[in-house]
Write a protein that holds these residues in place. Structure first.
Motif, mmCIF file in Angstrom:
data_model
loop_
_atom_site.group_PDB
_atom_site.id
_atom_site.type_symbol
_atom_site.label_atom_id
_atom_site.label_comp_id
_atom_site.label_asym_id
_atom_site.label_seq_id
_atom_site.Cartn_x
_atom_site.Cartn_y
_atom_site.Cartn_z
ATOM 1 N N THR A 286 30.388 37.119 29.520
ATOM 2 C CA THR A 286 31.500 38.082 29.585
ATOM 3 C C THR A 286 31.248 39.110 30.679
ATOM 4 O OG1 THR A 286 31.938 37.837 27.211
ATOM 5 C CG2 THR A 286 32.819 39.791 28.281
ATOM 6 N N PHE A 287 30.039 39.664 30.686
ATOM 7 C CA PHE A 287 29.689 40.647 31.726
ATOM 8 C C PHE A 287 29.737 40.011 33.122
ATOM 9 C CE2 PHE A 287 26.927 42.560 28.175
ATOM 10 C CZ PHE A 287 27.982 43.349 27.732
ATOM 11 N N ILE A 288 29.243 38.764 33.207
ATOM 12 C CA ILE A 288 29.251 38.068 34.502
ATOM 13 C C ILE A 288 30.681 37.795 34.948
ATOM 14 C CG2 ILE A 288 28.656 35.879 35.641
ATOM 15 C CD1 ILE A 288 26.131 35.824 33.840
ATOM 16 N N ALA A 289 31.541 37.358 33.988
ATOM 17 C CA ALA A 289 32.934 37.045 34.326
ATOM 18 C C ALA A 289 33.667 38.275 34.848
ATOM 19 C CB ALA A 289 33.655 36.489 33.098
ATOM 20 N N ILE A 290 33.529 39.389 34.103
ATOM 21 C CA ILE A 290 34.232 40.619 34.504
ATOM 22 C C ILE A 290 33.650 41.173 35.800
ATOM 23 C CG2 ILE A 290 34.764 42.988 33.847
ATOM 24 C CD1 ILE A 290 34.682 42.041 30.911
ATOM 25 N N GLY A 291 32.312 41.316 35.808
ATOM 26 C CA GLY A 291 31.661 41.871 36.998
ATOM 27 C C GLY A 291 31.855 40.990 38.215
ATOM 28 N N GLY A 292 31.656 39.663 38.020
ATOM 29 C CA GLY A 292 31.801 38.727 39.143
ATOM 30 C C GLY A 292 33.228 38.690 39.653
ATOM 31 N N GLY A 293 34.193 38.728 38.716
ATOM 32 C CA GLY A 293 35.594 38.693 39.121
ATOM 33 C C GLY A 293 35.985 39.922 39.929
ATOM 34 N N ILE A 294 35.567 41.104 39.457
ATOM 35 C CA ILE A 294 35.906 42.357 40.154
ATOM 36 C C ILE A 294 35.254 42.396 41.541
ATOM 37 C CG2 ILE A 294 35.593 44.866 40.124
ATOM 38 C CD1 ILE A 294 35.870 44.695 37.047
ATOM 39 N N LEU A 295 33.973 42.037 41.602
ATOM 40 C CA LEU A 295 33.271 42.026 42.897
ATOM 41 C C LEU A 295 33.910 41.042 43.866
ATOM 42 C CD1 LEU A 295 29.524 42.204 41.754
ATOM 43 C CD2 LEU A 295 30.826 43.984 42.938
ATOM 44 N N THR A 296 34.326 39.882 43.343
ATOM 45 C CA THR A 296 34.973 38.874 44.191
ATOM 46 C C THR A 296 36.282 39.403 44.752
ATOM 47 O OG1 THR A 296 33.984 37.063 42.909
ATOM 48 C CG2 THR A 296 35.932 36.528 44.218
ATOM 49 N N LEU A 297 37.086 40.042 43.886
ATOM 50 C CA LEU A 297 38.369 40.598 44.323
ATOM 51 C C LEU A 297 38.160 41.677 45.385
ATOM 52 C CD1 LEU A 297 41.473 40.742 43.863
ATOM 53 C CD2 LEU A 297 41.015 42.533 42.174
ATOM 54 N N ILE A 298 37.211 42.566 45.153
ATOM 55 C CA ILE A 298 36.938 43.654 46.110
ATOM 56 C C ILE A 298 36.470 43.087 47.454
ATOM 57 C CG2 ILE A 298 35.412 45.607 46.589
ATOM 58 C CD1 ILE A 298 35.451 46.209 43.562
ATOM 59 N N TRP A 299 35.556 42.114 47.368
ATOM 60 C CA TRP A 299 34.986 41.556 48.603
ATOM 61 C C TRP A 299 36.063 40.923 49.479
ATOM 62 C CZ3 TRP A 299 30.900 41.513 51.701
ATOM 63 C CH2 TRP A 299 30.800 40.498 52.658
ATOM 64 N N TRP A 300 36.868 40.032 48.882
ATOM 65 C CA TRP A 300 37.851 39.306 49.675
ATOM 66 C C TRP A 300 39.033 40.183 50.078
ATOM 67 C CZ3 TRP A 300 36.676 35.052 52.010
ATOM 68 C CH2 TRP A 300 35.677 34.214 51.484
ATOM 69 N N THR A 301 39.284 41.262 49.349
ATOM 70 C CA THR A 301 40.380 42.169 49.703
ATOM 71 C C THR A 301 39.956 43.154 50.793
ATOM 72 O OG1 THR A 301 41.256 42.046 47.444
ATOM 73 C CG2 THR A 301 42.023 43.863 48.809
#
Length: 670
Positions: A286-301
């Motif tokens: 859960t922590f990986i999904a939320i953290g990984g998802g947010i970091l991925t969105l920030i990085w590519w944006t």
């Protein structure tokens, strides 16, 4: 009978309370089953018309039609809100408790997939993940259904205990008449008659009559106890061959069985619950999904020029792929296989949490009577004092006399003899034995006290070791001449020795609790090779002894078969009932040994350890691919034109699910 309605209301209330947990469990199991089948039916058209299916299979492209995405959205809306409701509800509850776990992980994954796919249908650039959403909900519903089916509801131990008391008592009224009354009408000071073979209706004192009373089901005492005027008797114990009149001393909440009920209830309420190992994996994911998802969105944006739509697709891919299908089945599949495997080996798992905990067992505490021993008498030694007699001859004479007696010791001697002779002029010697004519010889089978009364000397050298052991010794006289002695004891199961030996080889300490005397306990302990034993333990003390052993740092399993074991079974970390024992012991226990074999305790622990290994292996298979899948979904390999789409991630998930299923089927009891 003016109180009938109130009594019925009270009984209904008690019945409702005792069954509420069981009915609630059944309701949840049926609910998951219903949601799974309905959702599965709705999933079939989703799979057929999904764009991902079209990419994987060329024939599926021909099934596409205008407005197909709106059709899929309507189906997936039903699937999401109906099939996904338990997980959305669980997500809210876990977050409210601040304990994210499996429900949180599933809830986030399906919500992300649904919202993103809906936005794609409404015009957001990208590929919908309806296929992934539907199958994820299906698999998770199936996993929870399988899981809940394996968990047995709470037993009716307290009702079983109360049912030991008879429904009717024979009250002696003024004038000496006997009146049958219902048990609830008995009061302290009442005199009641107990006929041969009946259960005693309440705790009291014998005021008339003499008989043996079987208290084995209550106190663990293996030998029926002779009761005279002035002796105490326990409600629920079984009267032997004679009639008794007892004065009731305690009824209702003060009675022996009521106190046992209270102990069982307290121990059950205080029992700790183990947490499923899959919850730990789910929490981290859960922590990986939320953290990984947010970091991925920030990085590519922020740091690339690919645009928000691409960044959002990467985030969705990470959050959906992080929740693997197989995780929902990793543990339930092993549980289902282990439950079936256990049943085929005579092990019934009533509480899965206790079974999972069984791998950690450090000490096994056995009841004696009916568990380590058979609970009935057997001839162990025959000693003759006259050279004209042999073991077989002595047993033949004694057995012929005892065939006419109903006493358990007499029955054991008669049973041990391969054949029996005709007896004439049979007489009972009250409290001392029996006699009769066998082939013209006067044969007596008597207790040591009879020899003392008749001033007959016992050859101490030949008999001393038996007289000072735990065994019951009777003597055989032929024409008033001492011919020999027969020793009897509760027969030790052969399997008990092997079970203790194997448990000790596994590093598990073996102990025994018994209501029998110290001599009996020591003899059994020495014969079997136990590490420790506790003798003369009353039922209300057994749970306390389990607590003492637990305070020494041991994770304790208790194996027993009697009502007297019920509080200890409930107090132990794992309660194991011998199947041939009472319903009470069975209903209080977590695990039941159907075959009445102590060796099955060994099989149980081995299976628990093997099951745990399979669970860990399955969790690794279920989540291991994430080491590659999550970075790939996040776009780490984008520079090399490698991007893991949710569709391809679904293929990896399916493969890991198959591997978990196959691995679970390989579970065996060594």
């Amino acid at each position: 009978m003016h109180h009938t309605h109130q009594d019925m209301n009270d009984q209904c209330h008690k019945h409702h309370n005792s069954h509420s947990h069981h009915n609630n469990h059944q309701h949840h199991t049926a609910d998951y089953k219903k949601r799974f089948w309905i959702t599965l039916i709705l999933t079939i058209p989703v799979l057929l018309f999904s764009s991902m299916t079209g990419e994987l299979f060329s024939f599926a492209k021909q099934l596409q039609f205008p407005g197909v995405n709106w059709f899929l959205l309507s189906l997936c809306t039903l699937i999401f809100f109906y099939g996904g409701w338990p997980f959305l509800k669980g997500l809210k509850e876990e977050l409210h408790r601040k304990q994210p776990g499996m429900m949180t992980l599933i809830g986030i994954a399906i919500s992300t997939a649904y919202v993103y796919s809906s936005l794609v249908v409404f015009g957001l650039p990208g590929m919908e993940v309806f296929w992934e959403l539907a199958t994820l909900i299906d698999i998770m519903l199936l996993g929870h259904w399988v899981e809940m089916r394996s968990v047995m509801g709470a037993g009716q131990a307290l009702e079983k205990l109360a049912s030991l008391l008879p429904q009717v008592a024979h009250k002696i009224v003024q004038g000496g008449d006997v009146q049958d009354i219902i048990l609830d009408q008995i009061k302290k000071g009442d005199h009641v008659m107990v006929k041969p073979g009946e259960r005693i209706p309440g705790d009291g004192i014998v005021v008339s009559g003499q008989t043996t009373v079987n208290e084995a089901m209550l106190t663990g005492e293996s030998i029926p106890i002779l009761k005279h005027i002035g002796d105490k008797v326990l409600g629920g114990s079984v009267n032997g061959e004679g009639s008794l009149v007892i004065e009731i001393q305690m009824t209702g909440e003060d009675g022996f069985i009521a106190r046992i009920i209270k102990l069982v209830k307290e121990a059950q309420e205080n029992k700790s619950q183990t947490e499923e190992i899959a919850q730990y994996a789910a929490r981290w994911l859960t922590f990986i999904a939320i953290g990984g998802g947010i970091l991925t969105l920030i990085w590519w944006t922020v740091f690339t020029i690919n645009g928000f739509a691409f960044a959002l697709e990467r985030m969705v891919a990470v959050m959906v792929i992080t929740c693997p299908h197989a995780l929902g089945l990793a543990v339930p599949l092993v549980v289902a296989v282990s439950t079936s495997l256990a049943a085929s080996h005579g092990l019934l798992l009533r509480k899965r949490s206790a079974f999972e905990h069984a791998r950690k067992i450090q000490a096994v505490v056995f009841d004696k009577t009916g568990t380590l021993t058979k609970g009935d008498f057997g001839v162990t030694d025959i000693v003759w004092f006259d050279s004209q007699y042999t073991e077989n001859r002595l047993l033949l004479l004694a057995g012929s006399i005892e065939q006419h007696s109903e006493h358990p010791i007499a029955k054991a001697i008669a049973k041990a003899s391969s054949k029996l002779l005709e007896v004439s002029d049979f007489k009972a010697i009250p409290g001392k034995g029996a006699e009769g004519l066998v082939n013209g010889q006067r044969v007596k089978v008597v207790s040591p006290s009879y020899l003392e009364e008749q001033h007959i000397n016992i050859p101490q050298k030949k008999i001393n070791h038996l007289m000072h052991s735990s065994k019951t010794v009777v003597f055989v006289l032929v024409n008033d001449v001492l011919a020999g002695a027969i020793a009897l004891a509760d027969v030790i199961r052969e399997e008990s020795k092997n079970a203790v030996r194997e448990l000790k080889a596994m590093g598990i300490r073996c102990l025994m609790l018994t209501g029998d005397a110290a001599q009996v306990a020591k003899w059994v302990s020495d014969e079997i090779g136990l590490d420790e034993y506790y003798a003369g333990i009353q039922p209300h003390q057994k749970a306390s002894k389990i607590k003492e052993i637990q305070k020494r740092g041991f994770i304790v399993a208790m194996a027993g078969d009697g009502i007297n074991d019920a509080p200890a079974l409930a107090q132990a970390d794992i309660g194991i009932a011998i199947g041939a024992g009472t319903d009470v012991a069975i209903e209080t226990a977590d695990i039941i040994l159907v075959k009445n074999n102590p060796l099955d305790v060994v099989s149980l622990i081995k299976l628990a350890r093997a099951s745990y290994r399979k669970m860990i292996e399955n969790l690794i298979w279920a989540t291991g691919y994430n080491v590659f899948a999550i970075p790939a979904a996040a776009g780490v390999l984008y520079a090399w034109d490698i991007v893991l789409s949710p569709a391809l991630g679904a293929v990896f998930m399916s493969l890991s699910t198959v591997v978990c299923a196959v691995n679970a089927r390989l579970l065996k009891i060594k």
